[in-house]
Design an enzyme around this catalytic site. Sequence first.
Site, PDB file in Angstrom:
ATOM      1  N   ARG A 275      34.751  -6.508 -67.360  1.00  0.00           N
ATOM      2  CA  ARG A 275      35.467  -5.527 -68.172  1.00  0.00           C
ATOM      3  C   ARG A 275      35.222  -4.138 -67.611  1.00  0.00           C
ATOM      4  NH1 ARG A 275      37.880  -9.291 -69.565  1.00  0.00           N
ATOM      5  NH2 ARG A 275      38.357 -10.038 -71.678  1.00  0.00           N
TER       6      ARG A 275
ATOM      7  N   GLU B 146      44.192   0.302 -67.773  1.00  0.00           N
ATOM      8  CA  GLU B 146      44.945  -0.468 -66.786  1.00  0.00           C
ATOM      9  C   GLU B 146      46.445  -0.304 -67.008  1.00  0.00           C
ATOM     10  OE1 GLU B 146      43.487  -4.468 -67.176  1.00  0.00           O
ATOM     11  OE2 GLU B 146      41.499  -3.956 -66.406  1.00  0.00           O
TER      12      GLU B 146
ATOM     13  N   HIS C 255      43.483  -6.965 -62.158  1.00  0.00           N
ATOM     14  CA  HIS C 255      43.042  -7.906 -63.197  1.00  0.00           C
ATOM     15  C   HIS C 255      43.571  -9.319 -62.909  1.00  0.00           C
ATOM     16  CE1 HIS C 255      41.382  -7.655 -67.531  1.00  0.00           C
ATOM     17  NE2 HIS C 255      41.213  -8.892 -67.075  1.00  0.00           N
TER      18      HIS C 255
END
Length: 313
Positions: free
Chosen positions: A237, A266, A284
Amino acid sequence: MKKVLITPRSFRQAGDFTFKLLNENGFEVIENTTGKTLSEEQMIELCADVDGLLVGIDPVTERVMKNSPKLKAISKYGAGLDNIDIDAARSLNIKIDRAAGTNAVSVAELAVGLFFTLARNIVPVSLCTKQGGWERFRGVEITGKTVGIVGLGMIGQEVARMTSGLGMKILAYDPFVDTESDFIKEYNIEIKELNELISSADFLTLHLPLTDSTRFMINSDVLSSMKNTAFVVNTARGELVDEEALYKALSEGTIAGAAFDVFSIEPPGDHPLVKMNNFVLTSHIGAYTAEANIRMAQVATENLIRMLKEQSQ
């Protein structure tokens, strides 16, 4: 017919078997067709009339749940629950489960891949060569180096298996781990206190959830205690790391480099970190493999069906 909302963008890529399973169990499926992670307001709108939610990283806040009077179960497509207000769910008698372990191999493979990316300067070398250059960037070997694994859950354990095969010395920090387990002994893992692990690691890799106690755990003090030849890898994270402190550490040579698959916001926009040659950022993609996609979809679907059946009994 009960309704379920499916939000992850990659869910349909797993195939039609999960939709068939939901239909066979009497559920009408609503999908996120935006192609993007949903906002809180979009979640409120789409969840207003659903009985179940199969969710990725979209926000499941107290507002979302309180505006979803029929919602009885939330199934996480993945392992991390930090986007779900667990206390609110508990108070509203909404069940939660997660697809634990289904993406462990995929995330671990990316983390170890980023070790190689940093060690051999693969990104700047590739960019330089594609632009017509032929400069050689000297790297370092991974064999014989020390990996510090913070969080020895399913993903951390996969990293340990892989790095053991690479001939790395393995240190780990996890206050909840059984230090006498067969796994610890099999892979010759040394359990350390966090400060000792950080100062010893050549590659520091993060595999733990985001909580109030872990937010910004990698800060300026931590970075200043690392070797100046060390690398930080984060596939967990974004907010585990103080990104401003990391930028300063990379700029000043406090550490050699970092590679992240996650960021606090993001996409990160024009954050100065993304312009640095010794910082690698992927979008990601840790769990985004065909194999993990299928495993997560199946387990998350089965969890959702089971919880909704339990709630109706």
